[in-house]
Structure formats: structure tokens, C-alpha cells
Design a protein around this motif. Structure first.
Motif, PDB file in Angstrom:
ATOM      1  N   LEU A  18       0.830  -1.199   0.000  1.00 29.40           N
ATOM      2  CA  LEU A  18       0.000   0.000   0.000  1.00 29.40           C
ATOM      3  C   LEU A  18       0.867   1.254   0.000  1.00 29.40           C
ATOM      4  O   LEU A  18       1.941   1.282   0.600  1.00 29.40           O
ATOM      5  N   LYS A  19       0.399   2.279  -0.676  1.00 30.00           N
ATOM      6  CA  LYS A  19       1.103   3.548  -0.741  1.00 30.00           C
ATOM      7  C   LYS A  19       0.383   4.564   0.147  1.00 30.00           C
ATOM      8  O   LYS A  19      -0.786   4.373   0.508  1.00 30.00           O
ATOM      9  N   LEU A  20       1.062   5.617   0.514  1.00 31.84           N
ATOM     10  CA  LEU A  20       0.409   6.706   1.223  1.00 31.84           C
ATOM     11  C   LEU A  20      -0.639   7.327   0.308  1.00 31.84           C
ATOM     12  O   LEU A  20      -0.419   7.478  -0.893  1.00 31.84           O
ATOM     13  N   GLY A  21      -1.790   7.659   0.889  1.00 30.92           N
ATOM     14  CA  GLY A  21      -2.858   8.217   0.066  1.00 30.92           C
ATOM     15  C   GLY A  21      -3.836   7.141  -0.344  1.00 30.92           C
ATOM     16  O   GLY A  21      -4.139   6.222   0.426  1.00 30.92           O
ATOM     17  N   ASP A  22      -4.333   7.241  -1.565  1.00 32.15           N
ATOM     18  CA  ASP A  22      -5.424   6.382  -2.026  1.00 32.15           C
ATOM     19  C   ASP A  22      -4.941   5.246  -2.917  1.00 32.15           C
ATOM     20  O   ASP A  22      -4.112   5.445  -3.803  1.00 32.15           O
ATOM     21  N   THR A  23      -5.496   4.049  -2.672  1.00 30.63           N
ATOM     22  CA  THR A  23      -5.284   2.883  -3.526  1.00 30.63           C
ATOM     23  C   THR A  23      -6.659   2.403  -3.960  1.00 30.63           C
ATOM     24  O   THR A  23      -7.430   1.877  -3.147  1.00 30.63           O
ATOM     25  N   LYS A  24      -6.992   2.599  -5.222  1.00 30.06           N
ATOM     26  CA  LYS A  24      -8.334   2.267  -5.714  1.00 30.06           C
ATOM     27  C   LYS A  24      -8.378   0.819  -6.202  1.00 30.06           C
ATOM     28  O   LYS A  24      -7.469   0.335  -6.859  1.00 30.06           O
ATOM     29  N   ILE A  25      -9.481   0.138  -5.866  1.00 25.41           N
ATOM     30  CA  ILE A  25      -9.679  -1.263  -6.223  1.00 25.41           C
ATOM     31  C   ILE A  25     -10.934  -1.378  -7.080  1.00 25.41           C
ATOM     32  O   ILE A  25     -11.974  -0.801  -6.763  1.00 25.41           O
ATOM     33  N   GLY A  26     -10.857  -2.125  -8.191  1.00 24.92           N
ATOM     34  CA  GLY A  26     -12.026  -2.304  -9.030  1.00 24.92           C
ATOM     35  C   GLY A  26     -11.709  -3.094 -10.281  1.00 24.92           C
ATOM     36  O   GLY A  26     -10.619  -3.646 -10.437  1.00 24.92           O
ATOM     37  N   ARG A  27     -12.693  -3.111 -11.188  1.00 28.96           N
ATOM     38  CA  ARG A  27     -12.526  -3.872 -12.431  1.00 28.96           C
ATOM     39  C   ARG A  27     -11.954  -3.024 -13.557  1.00 28.96           C
ATOM     40  O   ARG A  27     -11.438  -3.556 -14.543  1.00 28.96           O
ATOM     41  N   LYS A  28     -12.055  -1.689 -13.434  1.00 27.13           N
ATOM     42  CA  LYS A  28     -11.528  -0.806 -14.471  1.00 27.13           C
ATOM     43  C   LYS A  28     -10.002  -0.891 -14.518  1.00 27.13           C
ATOM     44  O   LYS A  28      -9.341  -0.997 -13.480  1.00 27.13           O
ATOM     45  N   ALA A  29      -9.466  -0.785 -15.723  1.00 31.27           N
ATOM     46  CA  ALA A  29      -8.017  -0.863 -15.894  1.00 31.27           C
ATOM     47  C   ALA A  29      -7.296   0.335 -15.279  1.00 31.27           C
ATOM     48  O   ALA A  29      -6.085   0.294 -15.081  1.00 31.27           O
ATOM     49  N   THR A  30      -8.040   1.404 -14.972  1.00 30.84           N
ATOM     50  CA  THR A  30      -7.427   2.594 -14.397  1.00 30.84           C
ATOM     51  C   THR A  30      -7.258   2.482 -12.880  1.00 30.84           C
ATOM     52  O   THR A  30      -6.653   3.360 -12.261  1.00 30.84           O
ATOM     53  N   CYS A  31      -7.777   1.428 -12.272  1.00 33.28           N
ATOM     54  CA  CYS A  31      -7.640   1.251 -10.826  1.00 33.28           C
ATOM     55  C   CYS A  31      -6.210   0.820 -10.490  1.00 33.28           C
ATOM     56  O   CYS A  31      -5.481   0.297 -11.324  1.00 33.28           O
ATOM     57  N   ASP A  32      -5.829   1.039  -9.233  1.00 34.15           N
ATOM     58  CA  ASP A  32      -4.501   0.634  -8.779  1.00 34.15           C
ATOM     59  C   ASP A  32      -4.404  -0.881  -8.628  1.00 34.15           C
ATOM     60  O   ASP A  32      -3.369  -1.475  -8.878  1.00 34.15           O
ATOM     61  N   ILE A  33      -5.484  -1.485  -8.175  1.00 36.56           N
ATOM     62  CA  ILE A  33      -5.568  -2.946  -8.099  1.00 36.56           C
ATOM     63  C   ILE A  33      -6.757  -3.368  -8.938  1.00 36.56           C
ATOM     64  O   ILE A  33      -7.900  -3.016  -8.649  1.00 36.56           O
ATOM     65  N   VAL A  34      -6.490  -4.102 -10.004  1.00 33.60           N
ATOM     66  CA  VAL A  34      -7.542  -4.514 -10.944  1.00 33.60           C
ATOM     67  C   VAL A  34      -7.935  -5.956 -10.649  1.00 33.60           C
ATOM     68  O   VAL A  34      -7.102  -6.858 -10.683  1.00 33.60           O
ATOM     69  N   LEU A  35      -9.219  -6.176 -10.350  1.00 40.81           N
ATOM     70  CA  LEU A  35      -9.738  -7.511 -10.093  1.00 40.81           C
ATOM     71  C   LEU A  35     -10.660  -7.904 -11.238  1.00 40.81           C
ATOM     72  O   LEU A  35     -11.720  -7.309 -11.415  1.00 40.81           O
TER      73      LEU A  35
END
Length: 208
Positions: A18-35
Motif C-alpha cells: 500500500l502507498k500513502l494516500g489512495d489505492t483504488k480497487i475495481g474492475r476498471k483498468a485505471t484502478c490501482d488494483i484490478v480484479l
């Protein structure tokens, strides 16, 4: 800072620092973690990290974000808690347990210049557009075969092999797809991390 250990169908598929600040999770390719999971919304949840504390917040997802078996909108994460998003389990490990003290002395925090950054991780390899009309786009290789269109010529095909690798196949000739600036060998070529595929003027970088 902590990390997320990501599991799918009981098997560990990734670890994300994890990084400081925001880590976005989702299906979109623009997320930090793509599921890659139809039960996961495009932008499903976000982990906000301040200092050594991380809080997960649901972003109005369709199927919800769960801690263990309880649906949550926002929750401050504790070490070893399991976040459930779709069919994925994300086990949180906090910084104190990652950086266990040696002989009673805690290691010094790394300089800001060496701060770890979150990498986009998923259970599948992907192609990243680095030049041409698809620059900046990510194409997760979630199917057994992905076809890269080559107008007026033969398309390139990226297939998943039985051994878990990915093979590029293409015809040889003028205007046909290239791999690292060269024609694709007859019978195809097993892709390596960082390989560059050129199809109709669009360049993709293979990442796994």
C-alpha cells in the motif's frame, strides 16, 4: 505502510504494498488494483492510508465490500483482517507486523525517495498500449485467446499456453504484426515481460 495479500479461489495471486494516500480497487483498468471479476464494480472500493493506518471505503459498489462476513461502507483495517470483494479475498497486513523489530530495535523508516509504490496487479497478464491509438489503455489477457486487429492484414493472436505462459502468433510479411521490431517466428513466440508487440502502428508492452 501495510500490504494486501490477494487470493482468488483459495490461491494467492498477488501481494500489493500500500502507498500513502489512495489505492483504488475495481474492475476498471485505471484502478490501482484490478480484479477481473464480474462481481466487482468498475471502481469498487478505495483504501486510504495515512501514516501506518489504512481505512477501506466502499465506493457505492453493486455487490458490496465485506470485512469477514459483514458488509461495510467504511472500516479501519486491522492486521490479518480479510476484505471480501467479489470472489477475491484481500488479507490486510499492517506495517508493524511487516517490519517486525529485530532484537527489540525497530528498523528506521525508508527515506521518502525510496517510498514503495503500488503496482497494478491482477491474476492475468496484460498488454499496455504505449504508442498509437491505444496509448495508455490496458488490455487484461483474461481470455484463452485475445485477437489484436490488424486492418487489411492478418491479426495478431495472444494465446494462453497450458503451462500458464502467453504465446504470440502472427503472419510474416509487410504490414504484419512485429515482436520487438522483428517478424514473429513461425509457430509463434512465448512472450516475456517487457516484450513489445507492434500491430498496425499501435505498440503494446506485455506485462505479467
Amino acid at each position: 505502510m501495510g500490504k494486501l495479500v490477494i487470493k482468488f479461489q483459495g490461491k494467492q495471486i498477488a501481494e500489493v504494498d500500500l502507498k500513502l494516500g489512495d489505492t483504488k480497487i475495481g474492475r476498471k483498468a485505471t484502478c490501482d488494483i484490478v480484479l477481473d471479476d464480474i462481481l466487482v464494480s468498475g471502481e469498487h472500493a478505495i483504501v486510504k492510508t495515512v501514516g501506518v493506518k489504512s481505512t477501506i471505503q466502499d465506493l457505492g459498489s453493486t455487490n458490496g465490500t465485506y470485512i469477514e462476513n459483514q458488509r461495510v461502507r467504511q472500516h479501519e483495517l486491522k492486521n490479518s483482517e480479510t476484505i471480501i470483494i467479489g470472489g477475491h479475498s484481500l488479507i490486510y497486513r499492517d506495517a508493524l507486523n511487516l517490519d517486525a523489530p529485530v532484537f527489540g530495535v525497530r528498523p528506521a523508516a525508508p527515506p521518502a525517495s525510496q517510498e514503495r509504490r503500488t503496482t497494478i496487479l491482477m491474476p492475468f497478464a496484460q498488454l499496455l498500449g504505449i504508442e498509437g491509438k491505444d496509448k495508455g489503455k490496458r488490455l487484461p489477457l483474461v481470455k484463452d485467446m485475445v485477437i489484436l486487429d490488424n486492418p487489411g492484414k492478418n491479426p495478431a493472436r495472444v494465446s494462453r499456453s497450458s503451462g500458464g505462459g502467453y504465446v504470440l502468433e502472427a503472419a510474416i510479411g509487410q504490414g504484419e504484426p512485429m515482436l520487438n521490431g522483428k517478424p514473429v517466428p513461425p509457430g509463434g513466440q512465448l512472450l516475456e515481460h517487457g516484450d513489445i508487440i507492434d500491430v498496425a502502428g499501435t505498440k503494446f508492452q506485455f506485462s505479467k
